[in-house]
Design an enzyme around this catalytic site. Structure first.
Site, PDB file in Angstrom:
ATOM      1  N   HIS A 186       0.845  -1.188   0.000  1.00  0.00           N
ATOM      2  CA  HIS A 186       0.000   0.000   0.000  1.00  0.00           C
ATOM      3  C   HIS A 186       0.888   1.250   0.000  1.00  0.00           C
ATOM      4  CE1 HIS A 186       0.725   0.629   4.282  1.00  0.00           C
ATOM      5  NE2 HIS A 186       0.289  -0.599   4.568  1.00  0.00           N
ATOM      6  N   HIS A 206       4.066   1.408   2.297  1.00  0.00           N
ATOM      7  CA  HIS A 206       5.244   0.679   1.815  1.00  0.00           C
ATOM      8  C   HIS A 206       5.875   1.433   0.638  1.00  0.00           C
ATOM      9  CE1 HIS A 206       2.448  -2.711   3.135  1.00  0.00           C
ATOM     10  NE2 HIS A 206       3.385  -2.664   4.058  1.00  0.00           N
ATOM     11  N   CYS A 228      -2.194  -3.876  21.179  1.00  0.00           N
ATOM     12  CA  CYS A 228      -0.942  -3.334  20.673  1.00  0.00           C
ATOM     13  C   CYS A 228      -1.113  -1.842  20.346  1.00  0.00           C
ATOM     14  CB  CYS A 228      -0.541  -4.099  19.406  1.00  0.00           C
ATOM     15  SG  CYS A 228       0.692  -3.230  18.450  1.00  0.00           S
ATOM     16  N   HIS A 268      -1.002  -1.515  16.308  1.00  0.00           N
ATOM     17  CA  HIS A 268      -2.015  -2.143  15.476  1.00  0.00           C
ATOM     18  C   HIS A 268      -3.426  -2.094  16.062  1.00  0.00           C
ATOM     19  CE1 HIS A 268       1.700  -3.970  13.852  1.00  0.00           C
ATOM     20  NE2 HIS A 268       1.054  -3.797  12.718  1.00  0.00           N
ATOM     21  N   LYS A 318      -2.417   4.828  11.794  1.00  0.00           N
ATOM     22  CA  LYS A 318      -1.412   4.363  10.850  1.00  0.00           C
ATOM     23  C   LYS A 318      -2.107   3.490   9.814  1.00  0.00           C
ATOM     24  CE  LYS A 318       2.551   1.426  10.294  1.00  0.00           C
ATOM     25  NZ  LYS A 318       2.813   0.009  10.406  1.00  0.00           N
ATOM     26  N   LYS A 325      -2.485  -2.940   7.150  1.00  0.00           N
ATOM     27  CA  LYS A 325      -3.340  -4.066   6.784  1.00  0.00           C
ATOM     28  C   LYS A 325      -4.086  -4.560   8.028  1.00  0.00           C
ATOM     29  CE  LYS A 325      -4.046  -8.518   5.409  1.00  0.00           C
ATOM     30  NZ  LYS A 325      -5.243  -8.940   4.790  1.00  0.00           N
ATOM     31  N   CYS A 335       2.533  -9.382  20.086  1.00  0.00           N
ATOM     32  CA  CYS A 335       1.697  -8.842  18.999  1.00  0.00           C
ATOM     33  C   CYS A 335       2.186  -9.468  17.703  1.00  0.00           C
ATOM     34  CB  CYS A 335       1.785  -7.324  18.908  1.00  0.00           C
ATOM     35  SG  CYS A 335       1.028  -6.726  17.376  1.00  0.00           S
ATOM     36  N   CYS A 367       3.309  -6.929  14.992  1.00  0.00           N
ATOM     37  CA  CYS A 367       4.681  -6.406  15.136  1.00  0.00           C
ATOM     38  C   CYS A 367       5.699  -7.537  15.169  1.00  0.00           C
ATOM     39  CB  CYS A 367       4.837  -5.631  16.441  1.00  0.00           C
ATOM     40  SG  CYS A 367       3.833  -4.174  16.578  1.00  0.00           S
TER      41      CYS A 367
HETATM   42  N1  MSP Z   1       9.099  -7.038   7.765  1.00  0.00           N
HETATM   43  C1  MSP Z   1       9.235  -5.933   8.636  1.00  0.00           C
HETATM   44  C2  MSP Z   1      10.513  -5.180   8.342  1.00  0.00           C
HETATM   45  C3  MSP Z   1      11.757  -5.965   8.434  1.00  0.00           C
HETATM   46  S1  MSP Z   1      13.147  -5.043   7.973  1.00  0.00           S
HETATM   47  C4  MSP Z   1      14.409  -5.970   8.394  1.00  0.00           C
HETATM   48  C5  MSP Z   1       8.052  -5.018   8.487  1.00  0.00           C
HETATM   49  N2  MSP Z   1       7.404  -5.089   7.311  1.00  0.00           N
HETATM   50  S2  MSP Z   1       6.100  -4.247   6.906  1.00  0.00           S
HETATM   51  O1  MSP Z   1       5.597  -4.831   5.705  1.00  0.00           O
HETATM   52  O2  MSP Z   1       5.208  -4.155   8.008  1.00  0.00           O
HETATM   53  O3  MSP Z   1       6.605  -2.853   6.429  1.00  0.00           O
HETATM   54  C6  MSP Z   1       7.283  -2.042   7.251  1.00  0.00           C
HETATM   55  C7  MSP Z   1       7.584  -0.706   6.639  1.00  0.00           C
HETATM   56  O4  MSP Z   1       6.644  -0.280   5.653  1.00  0.00           O
HETATM   57  C8  MSP Z   1       7.507   0.359   7.703  1.00  0.00           C
HETATM   58  O5  MSP Z   1       8.622   0.406   8.538  1.00  0.00           O
HETATM   59  C9  MSP Z   1       7.421   1.562   6.853  1.00  0.00           C
HETATM   60  O6  MSP Z   1       8.678   1.807   6.333  1.00  0.00           O
HETATM   61  C10 MSP Z   1       6.464   1.098   5.756  1.00  0.00           C
HETATM   62  N3  MSP Z   1       5.092   1.365   6.145  1.00  0.00           N
HETATM   63  C11 MSP Z   1       4.082   0.480   6.373  1.00  0.00           C
HETATM   64  N4  MSP Z   1       2.962   1.184   6.707  1.00  0.00           N
HETATM   65  C12 MSP Z   1       3.231   2.501   6.690  1.00  0.00           C
HETATM   66  C13 MSP Z   1       2.477   3.672   6.832  1.00  0.00           C
HETATM   67  N5  MSP Z   1       1.199   3.656   7.122  1.00  0.00           N
HETATM   68  N6  MSP Z   1       3.096   4.837   6.612  1.00  0.00           N
HETATM   69  C14 MSP Z   1       4.400   4.931   6.243  1.00  0.00           C
HETATM   70  N7  MSP Z   1       5.138   3.859   6.107  1.00  0.00           N
HETATM   71  C15 MSP Z   1       4.620   2.642   6.426  1.00  0.00           C
HETATM   72  O7  MSP Z   1       7.796  -4.257   9.400  1.00  0.00           O
END
Ligand code: MSP
Length: 668
Positions: free
Chosen positions: A17, A20, A142, A145, A303, A306, A125, A128
């Site tokens: 999304h 990411h 959490c 989330h 935030k 998903k 959680c 996380c």
């Molecule tokens: N898999 C772990 C990261 C491991 S790194 C060694 C993880 N993945 S995640 O799919 O949840 O994505 C994490 C990252 O996506 C966040 O740290 C951020 O960089 C980005 N984002 C996910 N949702 C976000 C928002 N709503 N806003 C901005 N960035 C966000 O955590």
């Protein structure tokens, strides 16, 4: 000096999304900025495929976890491709090269005497993939989330994190490279420092409750904790632990002659700024240079995630306005480091003001006028002493410093400033009048040279953020170069070729009609409470697609003026709320029975996040009484309640009416 930029590796429990996408685009933009400087830069991204999160999805779907990973990993890879992301590698943690490196890292932790086995229980959680102390949960949920934490109990392998407390504090004090803070921005560094100062507990780094992970060496039945597994990707992708460590030697050597920068959202800062350097210290490996953390894209004040179910996907906007428009919006809209609310309305306003107007219109104007004056060619004379040159030089310096300081929105602002100055210069110099009055003079050549050369420099500055648009502007100016071919010399004044072919072309970013866009969107997928593009900015009651303040002519950010007659078309009345209940399955909608004079009717409004039914009953409000009826979550709404939309949060605040005013009274 080499540079190595990484994004987090994304969980494969869902499609990507906007959140990411943002991290990846920030990393891509910084990577492109440093490549433009001619530096040796490597860029890694990838997917995090192990852990309980993925195992749960697989169980629910009745498939193998690898099938879930295989389904989602390409959606990330493809989206990055679509957005022109110039990563050198894409790692999946289910690849053998990764397992080899993780096994080697664990061997080193073991050799350092930093692993031991102990019993363990606590609140976990799954979102996380982390344990939380009870005091950090909010009502058992959490804090990130908002989902219930689970009590988990097992025997784990532990890592002696506590042993590294002092070395970590020293790292935060001195940086891994002198003069560069280990965490950026500083507020986040302070957060990490106080977390570590409060005392570190050892960390459980194996799991027995799940099977989906890398087998923990020497501990049958245990898999490697997903964060130890995932963080190591930054090294395994360089070949760490394999027979070929050439890339490790080039991008992650000891010493100061390299920069390793991890880009992360603030949600995962602790893992990167505490656990990761501690693992590396234990393994006797060099530390990254900096962990750069950005804020969240929010929707409905939460935030975007998903697990919360409030995600915005980029597809519809990109289909309608192109990749570069969304790249530009995401980078310039968020003040780097802080949170920002995502809204399609804000996107369209920015699109029209910055891209259709600021860049596109200024370019078309300058090209058309020069082309008319010089017979479809660029001017024949250059000019090295003028206001546009001065502004351009300042803008380039600001842009450069902003990128080096990770203030990407300021880099975008510098481009906007330059474009504004060019537009103002054309308006002030009135070349269209001069050509009529004086004909084609050397002064006219110089005026057009300045405008076009300023645009050329703005296009070069645009390359890291919107490489496609940059290349197109350069092509139209007769200096065709892809973003990858640009070098610092391209930022210097004077690169515009003289007397080169120049022809007016179709608008670069055609002006967007916001109303038509939303109407079209509503046709494709009927707007419901849950799918509405920007819930945070929806009016309190929204019987139709929200009206967007984008007038047909600039300035785009101001709503169009209307006559008093037009205003009086809205029949505003005082109404009394006589019953109110939250609409089931909706976070925001409140169904109300209101009395307007003699008449009673139902109005549905998006105010349930701010008011309970009890607070509403008996209250007098102002309503638009003559709106066409509309269905919201299957309920017919007859009218709209007026409320202020609070800045920043978009939270509704109802207009107050003196309780002595009878219901049905006209408001004007
Ligand atoms: N898999 C772990 C990261 C491991 S790194 C060694 C993880 N993945 S995640 O799919 O949840 O994505 C994490 C990252 O996506 C966040 O740290 C951020 O960089 C980005 N984002 C996910 N949702 C976000 C928002 N709503 N806003 C901005 N960035 C966000 O955590």
């Amino acid at each position: 000096m080499s540079r190595y930029f990484t994004t987090p590796i994304y969980y494969v429990n869902d499609r990507p999304h906007i959140g990411h996408l943002y991290t990846t685009l920030v990393t891509d933009t910084l990577t492109r900025f440093h490549r433009l400087q001619g530096e040796d830069v490597r860029f890694l991204t990838g997917t995090d495929e192990h852990g309980q999160k993925i195992e749960k999805v697989a169980k629910r779907e009745g498939v193998a976890p690898i099938d879930v990973a295989d389904r989602h990993a390409p959606t990330f890879r493809d989206l990055w491709k679509r957005f022109g992301v110039a990563n050198d590698d894409f790692i999946r943690t289910t690849e053998p090269r990764h397992r080899i490196g993780v096994t080697e890292l664990i061997r080193r932790l073991e050799a350092a005497g930093d692993l031991y086995v102990a019993g363990h229980e606590g609140w976990y959680c799954v979102g996380c993939e982390a344990f939380y102390p009870e005091k950090d949960l909010e009502g058992g949920k959490c804090p990130t989330h908002g989902t219930a934490a689970e009590w988990q109990k097992e025997e784990n392998v532990f890592f002696r994190l506590s042993k590294y407390q002092d070395r970590l504090l020293e790292l935060y004090e001195k940086g891994s490279v002198p003069g560069i803070p280990f965490v950026f921005p500083e507020t986040r560094l302070n957060e990490v420092r106080s977390f570590v100062s409060a005392g570190l507990k050892d960390l459980s780094v194996s799991r027995t409750a799940i099977e989906w992970g890398i087998p923990f060496p020497g501990h049958p039945g245990h898999v490697v904790y997903v964060w130890l597994d995932a963080l190591t990707n930054y090294l395994t992708a360089l070949g760490f632990g394999s027979s070929d460590e050439e890339l490790v030697a080039r991008y992650w050597p000891e010493g100061d002659e390299r920069r390793v920068t991890h880009l992360v959202g603030k949600d995962i800062l602790r893992f990167h700024a505490v656990f990761w350097p501690a693992f590396l210290m234990s393994a006797g490996l060099p530390l990254p240079t900096q962990v750069v953390s950005h804020g969240f894209w929010l929707k409905d004040q939460r935030k975007m995630s998903k697990s919360v179910g409030n995600v915005v996907r980029p597809d519809a906007l990109v289909d309608a306005f192109g990749v570069d428009a969304l790249r530009w919006h995401l980078i310039s809209e968020m003040s780097f480091g802080q949170d920002a609310s995502f809204s399609d309305e804000a996107f369209l306003v920015r699109y029209n003001s910055d891209l259709a107007n600021g860049l596109g219109n200024t370019l078309s104007r300058a090209v058309r006028m020069a082309s008319d004056a010089f017979g479809a060619a660029t001017p024949g004379e250059r000019c090295d002493d003028n206001d546009v040159k001065r502004v351009a030089e300042e803008a380039v310096a600001t842009w450069d410093a902003a990128f080096r300081g990770c203030r990407l929105h300021e880099a975008a602002e510098a481009i906007r400033t330059l474009l504004g100055a060019i537009d103002g210069y054309i308006t002030a110099k009135e070349p269209w009048k001069r050509v009529k009055a004086e004909g084609v003079t050397p002064a006219l050549h110089r005026i057009h040279f300045n405008a076009l050369e300023g645009l050329r420099i703005a296009a070069v500055m645009l390359a890291p953020i919107a490489p496609g648009a940059s290349a197109e502007v350069l092509r139209r100016l007769g200096t065709p170069k892809s973003a990858e071919e640009l070098r610092p010399s391209d930022l210097a004044w004077g690169g515009l070729p003289l007397g080169a072919p120049l022809a007016p072309a179709a608008p670069l970013f055609p002006r967007a009609d916001a109303k038509a866009y939303f109407a079209e969107l509503a046709k494709e997928s009927p707007v419901t409470e849950e799918t509405k593009p920007v819930a945070a900015e929806v009016p309190a009651a929204a019987p139709a697609a929200p009206a967007v303040p984008v007038p047909a002519a600039a300035p785009a950010a101001e709503p169009a003026r209307i006559s008093i007659e037009e205003f009086f078309k809205a029949d505003l009345r005082v109404a009394e709320i006589i019953a109110a209940e939250k609409v089931e399955k909706s976070k925001k909608l409140m169904k109300m029975r209101v009395r307007i004079g003699e008449e009673e009717r139902t109005i549905v409004a998006g105010i349930a996040t701010a008011y309970t039914g009890e607070q509403l009953v008996g209250r007098k409000v102002v309503v638009v009484a003559n709106l066409l009826p509309a269905k919201l979550m299957g309920i017919e709404s007859n009218g709209m309640v007026l409320a202020a939309s609070l800045p920043g949060t978009g939270e509704p605040s109802l207009l107050a009416v003196d309780p002595s005013v009878p219901s049905g009274t006209k408001v004007k």
